[in-house]
Scaffold this motif. Structure first.
Motif, mmCIF file in Angstrom:
data_model
loop_
_atom_site.group_PDB
_atom_site.id
_atom_site.type_symbol
_atom_site.label_atom_id
_atom_site.label_comp_id
_atom_site.label_asym_id
_atom_site.label_seq_id
_atom_site.Cartn_x
_atom_site.Cartn_y
_atom_site.Cartn_z
ATOM 1 N N ASP A 71 1.669 -17.944 7.738
ATOM 2 C CA ASP A 71 2.118 -16.855 8.598
ATOM 3 C C ASP A 71 2.928 -15.832 7.813
ATOM 4 O O ASP A 71 2.807 -14.622 8.039
ATOM 5 C CB ASP A 71 2.948 -17.408 9.749
ATOM 6 C CG ASP A 71 2.145 -18.309 10.675
ATOM 7 O OD1 ASP A 71 0.908 -18.347 10.532
ATOM 8 O OD2 ASP A 71 2.763 -18.984 11.526
ATOM 9 N N THR A 77 1.645 -23.954 7.502
ATOM 10 C CA THR A 77 1.496 -22.916 8.517
ATOM 11 C C THR A 77 2.590 -21.855 8.389
ATOM 12 O O THR A 77 2.338 -20.670 8.624
ATOM 13 C CB THR A 77 1.519 -23.518 9.927
ATOM 14 O OG1 THR A 77 2.695 -24.307 10.107
ATOM 15 C CG2 THR A 77 0.296 -24.391 10.155
ATOM 16 N N THR A 78 3.788 -22.256 7.998
ATOM 17 C CA THR A 78 4.854 -21.274 7.767
ATOM 18 C C THR A 78 4.490 -20.356 6.602
ATOM 19 O O THR A 78 4.653 -19.122 6.692
ATOM 20 C CB THR A 78 6.187 -21.976 7.483
ATOM 21 O OG1 THR A 78 6.564 -22.764 8.617
ATOM 22 C CG2 THR A 78 7.286 -20.957 7.199
ATOM 23 N N SER A 103 -3.008 -15.743 18.555
ATOM 24 C CA SER A 103 -1.767 -16.387 18.108
ATOM 25 C C SER A 103 -2.115 -17.627 17.304
ATOM 26 O O SER A 103 -3.019 -18.379 17.674
ATOM 27 C CB SER A 103 -0.893 -16.763 19.313
ATOM 28 O OG SER A 103 -0.575 -15.620 20.082
ATOM 29 N N TRP A 104 -1.372 -17.847 16.207
ATOM 30 C CA TRP A 104 -1.628 -18.973 15.312
ATOM 31 C C TRP A 104 -0.527 -20.017 15.452
ATOM 32 O O TRP A 104 0.662 -19.704 15.367
ATOM 33 C CB TRP A 104 -1.669 -18.504 13.858
ATOM 34 C CG TRP A 104 -2.855 -17.656 13.513
ATOM 35 C CD1 TRP A 104 -3.895 -17.335 14.322
ATOM 36 C CD2 TRP A 104 -3.105 -17.024 12.250
ATOM 37 N NE1 TRP A 104 -4.804 -16.548 13.652
ATOM 38 C CE2 TRP A 104 -4.347 -16.345 12.381
ATOM 39 C CE3 TRP A 104 -2.428 -16.974 11.043
ATOM 40 C CZ2 TRP A 104 -4.902 -15.614 11.329
ATOM 41 C CZ3 TRP A 104 -2.972 -16.257 9.996
ATOM 42 C CH2 TRP A 104 -4.194 -15.582 10.137
ATOM 43 N N GLY A 105 -0.928 -21.266 15.659
ATOM 44 C CA GLY A 105 0.021 -22.362 15.710
ATOM 45 C C GLY A 105 -0.330 -23.415 14.692
ATOM 46 O O GLY A 105 -1.052 -23.154 13.723
ATOM 47 N N ILE A 127 2.804 -11.311 13.656
ATOM 48 C CA ILE A 127 2.533 -11.484 12.224
ATOM 49 C C ILE A 127 1.985 -10.189 11.656
ATOM 50 O O ILE A 127 2.466 -9.676 10.651
ATOM 51 C CB ILE A 127 1.542 -12.642 11.990
ATOM 52 C CG1 ILE A 127 2.161 -13.963 12.451
ATOM 53 C CG2 ILE A 127 1.138 -12.722 10.513
ATOM 54 C CD1 ILE A 127 1.191 -15.136 12.388
ATOM 55 N N ARG A 139 -0.163 -13.075 16.303
ATOM 56 C CA ARG A 139 1.216 -13.500 16.515
ATOM 57 C C ARG A 139 1.396 -14.954 16.114
ATOM 58 O O ARG A 139 0.431 -15.698 15.967
ATOM 59 C CB ARG A 139 1.581 -13.341 17.992
ATOM 60 C CG ARG A 139 1.762 -11.929 18.434
ATOM 61 C CD ARG A 139 2.411 -11.832 19.801
ATOM 62 N NE ARG A 139 1.444 -11.931 20.873
ATOM 63 C CZ ARG A 139 1.760 -11.816 22.164
ATOM 64 N NH1 ARG A 139 3.017 -11.629 22.535
ATOM 65 N NH2 ARG A 139 0.828 -11.898 23.093
ATOM 66 N N ARG A 140 2.647 -15.334 15.963
ATOM 67 C CA ARG A 140 2.972 -16.744 15.807
ATOM 68 C C ARG A 140 2.925 -17.426 17.168
ATOM 69 O O ARG A 140 2.878 -16.770 18.201
ATOM 70 C CB ARG A 140 4.362 -16.909 15.180
ATOM 71 C CG ARG A 140 4.466 -16.441 13.736
ATOM 72 C CD ARG A 140 5.888 -16.613 13.222
ATOM 73 N NE ARG A 140 5.988 -16.327 11.793
ATOM 74 C CZ ARG A 140 6.156 -15.106 11.288
ATOM 75 N NH1 ARG A 140 6.272 -14.056 12.105
ATOM 76 N NH2 ARG A 140 6.223 -14.924 9.979
ATOM 77 N N LYS A 141 2.986 -18.724 17.121
ATOM 78 C CA LYS A 141 2.965 -19.507 18.355
ATOM 79 C C LYS A 141 4.117 -19.150 19.282
ATOM 80 O O LYS A 141 3.992 -19.233 20.518
ATOM 81 C CB LYS A 141 3.015 -20.994 17.981
ATOM 82 C CG LYS A 141 2.930 -21.969 19.130
ATOM 83 C CD LYS A 141 2.969 -23.401 18.591
ATOM 84 C CE LYS A 141 2.924 -24.414 19.701
ATOM 85 N NZ LYS A 141 2.952 -25.810 19.177
#
Length: 390
Positions: free
Chosen positions: A360, A356-357, A199-201, A84, A77-79
């Motif tokens: 994702d 990061t955008t 989750s990726w931030g 995702i 998931r996103r932060k």
């Protein structure tokens, strides 16, 4: 004819798996562990299908599965909590023949120890020197309690190995990957279900994975200088998770302060010239420490252990030759995974909003429209099988 004797430096998961693999092949084994008691950190561990196959080859896989909770290969998931990509348990079983098993590190250690003679493990035993020997001479292991002669020495003392630099003087050794990792087992009632995954931030990831019983395994990473900690790791981590999707901050807030384990991440970025010298074999993180992003540290150590036992034959004079075959079998695969894991770490630890955008978005497109690419990415990791005669 006397049993061949192996001395294993390090009583972690890699060392114990090697002890079991060699013991099953008729070796007398001595495991030298410098800690006064074997007390693995109270953290979780995810074992992918390849690791489970290695354990199956040692008749330990079913016991591990009984103590584990099942998870899928990829749920990200996103932060802010938006998905995702996501794979399910049925899809994971169909593609890889098994699921990811998540269990406490201590439980895995127990499974391995239960299958070994009690006399194998020697705690409070620090190895100070190893002489590798050759075809004519056995290896010699010097400890703070005396000397041991060995037909084979297995170095499994981790990424910051003290033995490896003595064997490969020109090698730069492990280098800091630029980030640290917090881990904890957190009490969480089963009646309050969670959505598991990573989750990726910006500048780090966070994850929550299932465990058997009323607990979950949580982790987070963050860019930081090596060796710089906080007086209150729990409070600092909860603040870090404050703007992540629920319930990441709540999960870490529910952890006991002493349950938060912080570990700087080191990896062997430059491959060793070999995984052996004389009668000494290197295994696991001592040979090829990698970042945790592929979840393959323990799995590759288990593969090493199975393949090492496979390549060692019954003639003690030819152990160095057998170890050359072990190097040939393991060095290319592990070197490729070290680099792949480092590349993934670079992507997920990036703190640029634009990058990061893009990251994702690209991962989401792959997960939604090109699942075959995801399977192709994970296939070289999970598509490993032990030798049939194990």
């Amino acid at each position: 004819m006397a049993e061949p004797h192996a001395v294993i430096v390090g009583g972690g998961i890699g060392g114990l798996t090697a002890a079991l693999a060699l013991n099953r092949r008729g070796w007398a084994v001595t495991v030298c562990e410098r800690a006064p008691v074997l007390d693995p950190a109270e953290v979780g561990l995810a074992l992918a299908p390849n690791a489970l196959r290695a354990l199956d080859a040692l008749s330990a896989g079913d016991d591990v599965r009984k103590r584990s909770a099942a998870h899928d290969v990829a749920s990200i998931r996103r932060k802010d909590g938006r998905w995702i990509l996501r794979t399910g348990l049925d899809e994971t079983r169909r593609r890889f023949g098994d699921v990811v098993c998540v269990l406490r590190t201590a439980d895995l250690s127990d499974v391995l120890l239960e299958r070994l003679p009690r006399s194998v493990l020697h705690t409070a035993t620090t190895v100070t020197n190893v002489e590798p020997g050759d075809t004519r001479r056995p290896a010699r292991v010097v400890t703070d309690g005396g000397e041991l002669s060995a037909d084979l020495v297995v170095v499994a003392d981790g990424a910051r190995s003290t033995v490896r630099p003595e064997l490969f003087l020109e090698h730069p050794g492990a280098v800091y990957a630029g980030f640290t990792c917090w881990r904890a087992i957190v009490p969480w009632p089963a009646e309050y279900p969670l959505e598991y995954g990573e989750s990726w931030g910006q500048g780090g990831v966070a994850g929550v994975l299932p465990l058997n019983g009323d607990a979950v395994y949580c982790y987070a990473t963050g860019n930081a200088p090596a060796g710089v900690g906080s007086q209150d790791e729990k409070a600092a981590l909860v603040r870090r998770m404050d703007d992540w999707h629920a319930p990441m901050a709540e999960l870490f807030a529910a952890a006991r302060p002493e349950a938060i384990v912080r570990m700087d991440v080191w990896h062997v970025d430059t491959p060793l010239p070999a995984f052996h010298k004389g009668r000494v074999a290197l295994l696991g993180d001592a040979a090829h420490a990698m970042t945790p992003n592929l979840g393959q540290g323990a799995g590759q150590a288990m593969e090493d252990a199975v393949m090492l036992a496979h390549h060692i034959d019954g003639s003690m004079a030819y152990v160095p030759t057998a170890l050359r075959s072990y190097t040939d079998a393991r060095l290319p695969r592990t070197s490729a995974l070290v680099q792949r894991s480092a590349q993934l770490a670079e992507a997920v630890q990036n703190d640029s909003p634009l990058i990061t955008t893009l990251r994702d978005t690209a991962a989401g497109v792959v997960g939604r429209f090109a699942p075959a690419l995801l399977a192709r990415y994970t296939s070289p990791i999970d598509d490993w099988w032990p030798p049939s005669e194990m």
